[in-house]
Design an enzyme around this catalytic site. Structure first.
Site, PDB file in Angstrom:
ATOM      1  N   SER A  77      24.058  28.738   3.379  1.00 41.59           N
ATOM      2  CA  SER A  77      24.290  27.566   2.522  1.00 41.59           C
ATOM      3  C   SER A  77      24.584  27.900   1.059  1.00 41.59           C
ATOM      4  O   SER A  77      24.842  26.988   0.273  1.00 41.59           O
ATOM      5  CB  SER A  77      23.081  26.629   2.575  1.00 41.59           C
ATOM      6  OG  SER A  77      23.079  25.917   3.790  1.00 41.59           O
ATOM      7  N   LYS A  80      27.673  26.377  -0.463  1.00 44.63           N
ATOM      8  CA  LYS A  80      27.769  25.084  -1.155  1.00 44.63           C
ATOM      9  C   LYS A  80      27.977  25.230  -2.662  1.00 44.63           C
ATOM     10  O   LYS A  80      28.347  24.257  -3.325  1.00 44.63           O
ATOM     11  CB  LYS A  80      26.509  24.259  -0.862  1.00 44.63           C
ATOM     12  CG  LYS A  80      26.361  23.878   0.615  1.00 44.63           C
ATOM     13  CD  LYS A  80      25.127  23.038   0.855  1.00 44.63           C
ATOM     14  CE  LYS A  80      25.040  22.549   2.292  1.00 44.63           C
ATOM     15  NZ  LYS A  80      24.531  23.557   3.232  1.00 44.63           N
ATOM     16  N   SER A 135      20.426  20.775   0.438  1.00 42.09           N
ATOM     17  CA  SER A 135      21.332  21.564   1.274  1.00 42.09           C
ATOM     18  C   SER A 135      21.879  20.744   2.437  1.00 42.09           C
ATOM     19  O   SER A 135      22.016  21.225   3.576  1.00 42.09           O
ATOM     20  CB  SER A 135      20.618  22.816   1.810  1.00 42.09           C
ATOM     21  OG  SER A 135      21.551  23.811   2.135  1.00 42.09           O
TER      22      SER A 135
END
Length: 467
Positions: A77, A80, A135
Site C-alpha cells: 500500500s 498509494k 489505506s
C-alpha cells in the site's frame, strides 16, 4: 550392540538439536544485529530487519544509507503515495463531491477498506485522507475513476509520473498496491516518489494527519478516522517526535513496509523500509532516521559568516595600514539573524557556504572612509530567511587610520562640508555674525570717508578765507 546403537542414535539426535539451536541463534543474531543505540552512526545492514531499506536527504536527494535499495520487490500500500500525488496534480478542486461508484466494490475481499458505500458522495479531499490514513483500497479505486474516468487510465498516469521522476524499476498495475506479481518497485524508487510528494503542500498535510473527520453523506453521519502510524502516537513505544509522515503497507508477500519522512532542526529526510516485520518496521525506520541525523552538520549564521567573511574597502586609509584598507565586517549580535541555522551534509559544505555568501546583501550608510574605529556602524546586512528579508547592522572589526593630508583649501573643504551638514544652527548663526560684522565694517568705511571729505572741504574753505 543394541545398547550401543541406541546411544549412538541419541547422541546424533542431540547433535542435530544442538545444531538447529545454533542455527536459530545465528539467524536471530543476523536478524537483530548488534545495534548500538548510543552510536546510531555505526548502523549496519544486520541492524535492520527489513530486506530492503534506504534513507535519503529530502532536500538534495542524496542517499545517506541503503540496503538492497535497488532490488525489485512488492510495495504493497505504499503504492498509494503515488496515487495520492497523481490525484492532487490532476484534480484541481479538492472540495468537489465525488460519487462512489461500483468500482469501490471491485477489490479483493481481504483488502484494507475505508468502507465507503456505492452512491455516497464525498469531497475528493476526504477520499484522499481515507486512502492514506485507513489505506482504503475502495477509496483508491474511487479516486482513480474520479480523476481519469477508468482505473486503467489512472494507473497509466501513475506509471508516467514514475518515469518522469526517474523511477527505473517501478511498474504499477493498480492504484492501491494489492498483490500482483507485475506490481513492483524498489526502496530507491519509492524514496524518489515520496520526496516529490512531500513537495506538495496538501500531500504533506495529509501525510502528517493523526486523525480526520469524514463528511456526512446521505447514508451516514460524520465519522472520524485515526492514523495507523504508531510512530505518531505519543503513548506508543515506537513514538518518534521528528516524524512528519507518510504511509504504511502490508500484504503477505510484501511484508511490513513503511515510507516515512522526518524533520529536525532544518534537516528533512525520507526513509523506506520494505519486507520488514510487525514492530520491526518502526525500529528500522527510527534507526535509519537516527543514522541520517548524525550525518548532518548544523551551523548558525555567525558560524557561517565566520567561514564566509565579507570585507569593506575603506577609502582614504593610511598607506601603512596593515590590511591595505580592507576591514572585515562583523554583525551586531542580538538580532533576528542570530536564530538562523542551516543543516547540511559534510560534502555539501563548500556549496552551502557559496550559496550563503551569494544570498547576503550589504548596504553602506555612506562610502566607508578613514578614519574609522572598531565598532563603528558601517551599514546593514540583509538575507532572506523563509522567504522574508531579515537585516542587522554591520560594524568595523578594527581601527583604520586616515592618510595624512597637507593643509590646503581643497583639503579643508570636506571638513567644512561635514561641519555644515552636522551643525546647521551654528553655521546659520556664524553666517549672521559675519554679515553683521561686514555691515559694520562697510558703515565704518563709509563714515570715515564722509569725515575725510568734510575735513578736506573745511581745509579748502579755511585756506581761501585767510588769504
Amino acid at each position: 550392540m543394541a545398547e550401543r546403537s541406541t546411544r549412538s542414535r541419541l547422541l546424533a539426535l542431540l547433535a542435530a538439536l544442538f545444531l538447529a539451536l545454533a542455527l536459530c541463534v545465528c539467524a536471530m543474531a543476523e536478524e537483530s544485529g548488534s545495534y548500538d543505540s548510543a552510536d546510531p552512526g555505526s548502523l549496519k545492514d544486520s541492524d535492520l530487519v527489513a530486506k530492503a531499506a534506504l534513507v535519503m536527504d529530502a532536500k538534495t536527494g542524496t542517499v545517506l544509507y541503503e540496503k538492497n535499495a535497488r532490488r525489485k520487490t512488492f510495495p504493497a500500500s505504499t503504492t498509494k503515495i503515488m496515487a495520492c500525488l497523481v490525484a492532487l496534480e490532476n484534480f484541481p478542486d479538492l472540495d468537489q463531491l465525488v460519487t462512489v461508484g461500483p468500482e469501490a466494490g471491485r477489490i479483493p475481499a481481504d483488502s484494507s477498506k475505508l468502507n465507503i458505500r456505492e452512491g455516497e458522495q464525498y469531497p475528493m479531499i476526504d477520499l484522499l485522507y481515507g486512502m492514506m490514513m485507513r489505506s482504503g483500497n475502495d477509496a483508491s479505486m474511487t479516486v482513480a475513476v474520479a480523476v481519469s474516468g477508468t482505473v486503467e487510465d489512472f494507473v497509466d498516469l501513475m506509471n508516467q509520473k514514475a518515469r518522469e521522476l526517474g523511477c527505473k524499476d517501478t511498474f504499477f498495475v493498480n492504484p492501491h498496491g494489492y498483490h500482483d506479481e507485475a506490481h513492483v518497485s524498489t526502496a530507491y524508487d519509492l524514496a524518489l516518489i515520496a520526496r516529490a510528494a512531500m513537495e506538495n503542500r496538501t500531500f504533506r498535510e495529509i501525510a502528517a494527519a493523526r486523525s480526520y473527520t469524514m463528511s456526512s453523506t446521505s447514508l451516514r453521519e460524520k465519522w472520524r478516522i485515526e492514523t495507523a502510524v504508531n510512530m505518531f502516537v505519543a503513548t506508543s513505544k515506537y513514538y518518534y517526535p521528528a516524524l512528519i509522515g507518510i504511509k504504511t503497507g502490508y500484504h503477505s508477500k510484501a511484508g511490513r513496509c513503511f515510507v516515512g519522512a522526518a524533520s529536525r532542526d532544518g534537516m528533512e529526510m525520507i526513509s523506506v523500509v520494505l519486507r520488514s516485520k510487525e514492530g520491526a518496521m518502526w525500529t528500522d525506520t527510527a534507526r535509519l532516521f537516527d543514522y541520517g541525523f548524525t550525518r548532518y552538520h548544523t551551523m548558525s549564521f555567525s558560524q557561517m559568516f565566520d567561514r564566509a567573511p565579507i570585507y569593506a574597502s575603506i577609502r582614504n586609509a593610511a598607506t601603512e595600514d596593515e590590511g591595505a584598507g580592507l576591514v572585515r565586517l562583523q554583525v551586531v549580535p542580538g538580532t533576528a539573524l542570530d536564530g538562523y541555522k542551516t543543516a547540511f551534509l559534510p560534502e555539501q559544505l563548500d556549496q552551502v557556504l557559496a550559496e550563503f555568501g551569494q544570498g547576503l546583501r550589504i548596504q553602506y550608510e555612506e562610502e566607508p572612509t578613514a578614519p574609522i574605529m572598531a565598532g563603528d556602524i558601517l551599514g546593514t546586512i540583509t538575507m532572506d530567511v523563509d522567504g522574508a528579508p531579515v537585516s542587522a547592522p554591520v560594524i568595523a572589526s578594527r581601527d583604520v587610520a586616515a592618510q595624512p593630508q597637507p593643509f590646503t583649501l581643497e583639503s579643508l573643504m570636506p571638513g567644512v562640508a561635514r561641519f555644515v551638514r552636522s551643525q546647521p544652527l551654528w553655521v546659520a548663526l556664524g553666517f549672521l555674525l559675519v554679515l553683521i560684522i561686514l555691515i559694520l565694517i562697510i558703515r565704518h568705511i563709509a563714515t570715515s570717508r564722509e569725515r575725510r571729505r568734510r575735513r578736506a572741504a573745511y581745509e579748502r574753505y579755511r585756506r581761501g578765507r585767510w588769504r
